[in-house]
Structure formats: C-alpha cells, structure tokens
Design a protein around this motif. Structure first.
Motif, PDB file in Angstrom:
ATOM      1  N   ALA A 120      -6.436   9.208 -11.315  1.00  0.00           N
ATOM      2  CA  ALA A 120      -5.191   9.085 -10.552  1.00  0.00           C
ATOM      3  C   ALA A 120      -5.343   9.708  -9.163  1.00  0.00           C
ATOM      4  O   ALA A 120      -4.809   9.184  -8.181  1.00  0.00           O
ATOM      5  N   ARG A 121      -6.096  10.791  -9.091  1.00  0.00           N
ATOM      6  CA  ARG A 121      -6.321  11.413  -7.775  1.00  0.00           C
ATOM      7  C   ARG A 121      -7.104  10.479  -6.862  1.00  0.00           C
ATOM      8  O   ARG A 121      -6.795  10.363  -5.671  1.00  0.00           O
ATOM      9  N   GLN A 122      -8.113   9.801  -7.400  1.00  0.00           N
ATOM     10  CA  GLN A 122      -8.889   8.876  -6.593  1.00  0.00           C
ATOM     11  C   GLN A 122      -8.030   7.721  -6.094  1.00  0.00           C
ATOM     12  O   GLN A 122      -8.200   7.251  -4.962  1.00  0.00           O
ATOM     13  N   GLU A 123      -7.105   7.271  -6.907  1.00  0.00           N
ATOM     14  CA  GLU A 123      -6.194   6.217  -6.463  1.00  0.00           C
ATOM     15  C   GLU A 123      -5.306   6.710  -5.324  1.00  0.00           C
ATOM     16  O   GLU A 123      -5.062   5.987  -4.355  1.00  0.00           O
ATOM     17  N   ARG A 124      -4.836   7.954  -5.461  1.00  0.00           N
ATOM     18  CA  ARG A 124      -4.004   8.521  -4.389  1.00  0.00           C
ATOM     19  C   ARG A 124      -4.794   8.642  -3.093  1.00  0.00           C
ATOM     20  O   ARG A 124      -4.302   8.284  -2.011  1.00  0.00           O
ATOM     21  N   LEU A 125      -6.021   9.131  -3.182  1.00  0.00           N
ATOM     22  CA  LEU A 125      -6.844   9.268  -1.990  1.00  0.00           C
ATOM     23  C   LEU A 125      -7.190   7.910  -1.393  1.00  0.00           C
ATOM     24  O   LEU A 125      -7.285   7.755  -0.176  1.00  0.00           O
ATOM     25  N   GLY A 126      -7.351   6.911  -2.279  1.00  0.00           N
ATOM     26  CA  GLY A 126      -7.654   5.577  -1.786  1.00  0.00           C
ATOM     27  C   GLY A 126      -6.538   5.009  -0.925  1.00  0.00           C
ATOM     28  O   GLY A 126      -6.807   4.298   0.050  1.00  0.00           O
ATOM     29  N   GLU A 127      -5.300   5.350  -1.254  1.00  0.00           N
ATOM     30  CA  GLU A 127      -4.170   4.851  -0.472  1.00  0.00           C
ATOM     31  C   GLU A 127      -4.057   5.555   0.877  1.00  0.00           C
ATOM     32  O   GLU A 127      -3.311   5.098   1.748  1.00  0.00           O
ATOM     33  N   ALA A 128      -4.767   6.662   1.060  1.00  0.00           N
ATOM     34  CA  ALA A 128      -4.751   7.353   2.348  1.00  0.00           C
ATOM     35  C   ALA A 128      -5.630   6.643   3.371  1.00  0.00           C
ATOM     36  O   ALA A 128      -5.519   6.897   4.579  1.00  0.00           O
ATOM     37  N   ARG A 129      -6.506   5.767   2.882  1.00  0.00           N
ATOM     38  CA  ARG A 129      -7.351   5.003   3.796  1.00  0.00           C
ATOM     39  C   ARG A 129      -6.549   3.847   4.393  1.00  0.00           C
ATOM     40  O   ARG A 129      -5.799   3.178   3.682  1.00  0.00           O
ATOM     41  N   SER A 152       0.830  -1.204   0.000  1.00  0.00           N
ATOM     42  CA  SER A 152       0.000   0.000   0.000  1.00  0.00           C
ATOM     43  C   SER A 152       0.865   1.255   0.000  1.00  0.00           C
ATOM     44  O   SER A 152       0.559   2.236  -0.696  1.00  0.00           O
ATOM     45  N   TRP A 153       1.951   1.234   0.771  1.00  0.00           N
ATOM     46  CA  TRP A 153       2.857   2.383   0.825  1.00  0.00           C
ATOM     47  C   TRP A 153       3.500   2.624  -0.534  1.00  0.00           C
ATOM     48  O   TRP A 153       3.617   3.766  -0.993  1.00  0.00           O
ATOM     49  N   SER A 154       3.907   1.555  -1.206  1.00  0.00           N
ATOM     50  CA  SER A 154       4.484   1.688  -2.544  1.00  0.00           C
ATOM     51  C   SER A 154       3.447   2.183  -3.546  1.00  0.00           C
ATOM     52  O   SER A 154       3.744   3.019  -4.406  1.00  0.00           O
ATOM     53  N   ALA A 155       2.217   1.683  -3.428  1.00  0.00           N
ATOM     54  CA  ALA A 155       1.154   2.107  -4.332  1.00  0.00           C
ATOM     55  C   ALA A 155       0.836   3.585  -4.167  1.00  0.00           C
ATOM     56  O   ALA A 155       0.445   4.258  -5.135  1.00  0.00           O
ATOM     57  N   ALA A 156       1.019   4.110  -2.951  1.00  0.00           N
ATOM     58  CA  ALA A 156       0.776   5.534  -2.731  1.00  0.00           C
ATOM     59  C   ALA A 156       1.749   6.378  -3.545  1.00  0.00           C
ATOM     60  O   ALA A 156       1.363   7.400  -4.138  1.00  0.00           O
ATOM     61  N   GLY A 157       3.000   5.961  -3.598  1.00  0.00           N
ATOM     62  CA  GLY A 157       3.976   6.675  -4.421  1.00  0.00           C
ATOM     63  C   GLY A 157       3.665   6.565  -5.900  1.00  0.00           C
ATOM     64  O   GLY A 157       3.805   7.536  -6.658  1.00  0.00           O
ATOM     65  N   GLU A 158       3.239   5.389  -6.331  1.00  0.00           N
ATOM     66  CA  GLU A 158       2.890   5.206  -7.743  1.00  0.00           C
ATOM     67  C   GLU A 158       1.678   6.049  -8.121  1.00  0.00           C
ATOM     68  O   GLU A 158       1.609   6.594  -9.233  1.00  0.00           O
ATOM     69  N   ALA A 159       0.705   6.150  -7.216  1.00  0.00           N
ATOM     70  CA  ALA A 159      -0.491   6.942  -7.489  1.00  0.00           C
ATOM     71  C   ALA A 159      -0.145   8.425  -7.619  1.00  0.00           C
ATOM     72  O   ALA A 159      -0.680   9.129  -8.491  1.00  0.00           O
ATOM     73  N   GLU A 160       0.768   8.905  -6.759  1.00  0.00           N
ATOM     74  CA  GLU A 160       1.165  10.310  -6.845  1.00  0.00           C
ATOM     75  C   GLU A 160       1.911  10.589  -8.139  1.00  0.00           C
ATOM     76  O   GLU A 160       1.725  11.622  -8.776  1.00  0.00           O
ATOM     77  N   ARG A 175       4.974   9.804   2.719  1.00  0.00           N
ATOM     78  CA  ARG A 175       5.253  10.187   1.345  1.00  0.00           C
ATOM     79  C   ARG A 175       5.128  11.702   1.198  1.00  0.00           C
ATOM     80  O   ARG A 175       4.282  12.325   1.823  1.00  0.00           O
ATOM     81  N   SER A 176       5.965  12.279   0.366  1.00  0.00           N
ATOM     82  CA  SER A 176       5.890  13.705   0.078  1.00  0.00           C
ATOM     83  C   SER A 176       5.439  13.895  -1.371  1.00  0.00           C
ATOM     84  O   SER A 176       5.657  13.021  -2.207  1.00  0.00           O
ATOM     85  N   PRO A 177       4.830  15.041  -1.686  1.00  0.00           N
ATOM     86  CA  PRO A 177       4.366  15.281  -3.066  1.00  0.00           C
ATOM     87  C   PRO A 177       5.505  15.723  -3.982  1.00  0.00           C
ATOM     88  O   PRO A 177       5.405  16.737  -4.690  1.00  0.00           O
ATOM     89  N   GLN A 209       0.015   4.247   7.043  1.00  0.00           N
ATOM     90  CA  GLN A 209      -0.338   5.667   6.919  1.00  0.00           C
ATOM     91  C   GLN A 209       0.717   6.328   6.011  1.00  0.00           C
ATOM     92  O   GLN A 209       1.613   7.024   6.495  1.00  0.00           O
ATOM     93  N   PRO A 210       0.620   6.116   4.686  1.00  0.00           N
ATOM     94  CA  PRO A 210       1.688   6.557   3.775  1.00  0.00           C
ATOM     95  C   PRO A 210       1.880   8.059   3.702  1.00  0.00           C
ATOM     96  O   PRO A 210       2.932   8.517   3.268  1.00  0.00           O
ATOM     97  N   TYR A 211       0.901   8.836   4.128  1.00  0.00           N
ATOM     98  CA  TYR A 211       1.020  10.286   4.039  1.00  0.00           C
ATOM     99  C   TYR A 211       1.242  10.934   5.404  1.00  0.00           C
ATOM    100  O   TYR A 211       1.134  12.153   5.553  1.00  0.00           O
ATOM    101  N   ALA A 212       1.529  10.123   6.403  1.00  0.00           N
ATOM    102  CA  ALA A 212       1.800  10.636   7.746  1.00  0.00           C
ATOM    103  C   ALA A 212       2.828   9.730   8.407  1.00  0.00           C
ATOM    104  O   ALA A 212       3.134   8.638   7.912  1.00  0.00           O
ATOM    105  N   GLY A 213       3.373  10.180   9.527  1.00  0.00           N
ATOM    106  CA  GLY A 213       4.324   9.369  10.256  1.00  0.00           C
ATOM    107  C   GLY A 213       5.753   9.544   9.776  1.00  0.00           C
ATOM    108  O   GLY A 213       6.064  10.382   8.932  1.00  0.00           O
ATOM    109  N   ALA A 214       6.616   8.701  10.318  1.00  0.00           N
ATOM    110  CA  ALA A 214       8.050   8.821  10.021  1.00  0.00           C
ATOM    111  C   ALA A 214       8.380   8.483   8.575  1.00  0.00           C
ATOM    112  O   ALA A 214       9.361   8.977   8.027  1.00  0.00           O
ATOM    113  N   LEU A 215       7.570   7.628   7.950  1.00  0.00           N
ATOM    114  CA  LEU A 215       7.834   7.186   6.579  1.00  0.00           C
ATOM    115  C   LEU A 215       6.870   7.828   5.583  1.00  0.00           C
ATOM    116  O   LEU A 215       6.606   7.261   4.521  1.00  0.00           O
TER     117      LEU A 215
END
Length: 281
Positions: free
Chosen positions: A164-173, A65-73, A239-241, A231-237
């Motif tokens: 692509a935006r919906q995929e990115r938002l989906g990875e935030a769940r 899921s964390w990797s998919a968040a980067g791919e979605a962005e 993802r950044s835009p 939590q790919p968009y929060a925490g120590a690891l």
C-alpha cells in the motif's frame, strides 16, 4: 510551470485583442480584409475541439490519479491498523509492545516525514526504517515454535502495508509528461489567439472581449486544475494524511511506556541512523 502557462494565456489573450482592435477591424472597415474574416467553422472549430478534447482527456486522467492517491492512503492506513492488531496474537508481552510501538512510530513517520517529502516528489527513509524493524521482529517470530503462526501473520500484514505504501508513493509521481503539458498550453494559446483576432464585423467589440476573456479564464483554470490534480500531495488540492492520523490516534494510547521515536517519527534509540530523502523514480 503553472505560472508560466497562465502568463502564456494572458499574453495570448492580450495580444489577440490588441491586434484585433489595431489591425484586424480597421482592415475590415477599409475593405482590405474579408468581412467574413478567417473561416471560423473551418479553423477555429477543429482547433478549439482539439484543445478541449485534449484538456478533458488529461483532466480525467489526472483526476483518476488524484482519487487513487486518496485510496492508496486509506489502504495503507487500514493495513497499518491491521498490522497493529495482528500484534495481539504475540504471546510475549515485551515483544508485543515493541511491535505495537514500532507500528505507531511508522504511522508517525509517514505523517511527519514522508508526507512533506512527497510534496517535493521525494521519499523518506524513516518509514522504511520502521518497516524494516517490524519485518525483522515478524521474521524472528516465525523461527520460533511458540510464535510461528503469529510471526507469519505479521509478515503477511507487513507485506500488505509495504504494498500500500508503494501505491501511495507511485501516485506522487507526475502522470502528465512535461511535453504534453507544453502541448496543451500551446493549443490553448493558439486557440485564444485565433478567437481573439478573427472576428466578423457584426460582433461587437465589447461582446468579443467578454467572450475571449471568459474563454481564457476557463481554459487557464483548466490548465491550473490539471497541474494541481497531477500533484496530489502538493498544491491547492493536496491530499492530507487524514486516515493515517485517524488510525494513529486510535492505536497510540494502547502502547505501554514511551515510544522509541520522537513526535516526528524519528528513532530515538538508533544513534547511527540518519534521516534522508531521495527522488521518486
């Protein structure tokens, strides 16, 4: 919840070692308990295997899921760039520049508005506003004779951006259910409790303590890693835009005149618009 999990692990290790020193070993020495202790191969083996397999399975899932968040962005940033380039086909200079400016403002709002919102599992309505403006212009162009093809291409590219935006938002769940995380914490705590308590007389106190503490550190680190990856968009690891920032830096200088948004991506020519966020569902 991550802090609570660490507290549970620390308490399990501490309680197990204390009980081992105060009750278990003295009973072995006095002959009131079996020198073999709890059947290690029969209890600790299966339980430890279950705990490790559960942690590994969830760790692989959250990493995916964390990797998919980067791919979605990346996919969204690429679609945004293509949308900006698609505006080159528009013949009317004023409309072309308005579309380009809206795309830049969209990228800005993703960086400044939606990314912070996703850290709290929320979605911003500012990128939605700019997406609607872009689509409106594209649809309007499809209804003209001279710009029909350009409008259709813009609408298609905007669809790719929205997807692509919906995929990115989906990875935030979150992908790990709360009940599953609690089960992992309990499995780890019970495993550490048994390992910390049940020892054979031949195992030295110092060696036993090192093994239990080291095991606790590894399992606690795994629990923390699972929580951070989930939590790919929060925490120590988090993802950044970075890709969106890179694309925006490329296209922003090509827009003529001032942008219709401020540095935060907020519309500057829509007095009735109010920025808001809503929970991701």
């Amino acid at each position: 919840m991550t802090l609570a999990a660490l507290v549970v692990v620390v308490l399990a290790v501490t309680a197990a070692l204390v009980y081992n020193r105060v009750a278990w070993r003295p009973r072995q020495v006095s002959g009131r308990a079996s020198h073999d202790g709890v059947p290690i191969a029969g209890i600790i083996g299966p339980l430890g295997t279950l705990s490790v397999l559960l942690l590994v399975f969830v760790l692989v899932q959250t990493y995916a899921s964390w990797s998919a968040a980067g791919e979605a962005e990346t996919a969204e940033a690429t679609a945004t760039l293509l949308l900006f380039r698609e505006a080159d086909l528009v013949k009317d200079a004023r409309t072309r520049n308005r579309l380009r400016a809206a795309v830049v403002c969209y990228a800005t709002s993703v960086i400044r508005q939606e990314w912070p919102a996703m850290q709290n599992k929320r979605v911003s309505n500012v990128p939605t506003y700019w997406g609607a403006r872009i689509r409106e212009d594209g649809v309007r162009l499809t209804r003209t004779t001279a710009e029909k093809n350009a409008g259709e291409n813009l609408v298609a590219r905007d669809g790719e951006r929205a997807s692509a935006r919906q995929e990115r938002l989906g990875e935030a769940r979150p992908t790990v259910l709360g009940a599953l995380f609690v089960l992992m914490v309990l499995a780890v705590a019970v495993t550490l409790g048994i390992v910390g308590v049940a020892t054979e007389p031949s195992v030295g106190r110092g060696v036993h303590a090192v093994i239990v503490v080291a095991t606790g550190v590894v399992l606690a680190a795994t629990l923390t890693l699972v929580r951070d990856l989930d939590q790919p968009y929060a925490g120590a690891l988090q993802r950044s835009p970075s890709q969106t920032e890179f694309i925006r830096a490329q296209i922003a200088p090509e827009v003529r005149g001032p942008l219709p948004c401020d540095d935060g991506g907020m519309p500057s020519r829509a007095p009735d618009f109010r920025a808001s966020t809503s929970a991701l569902r």
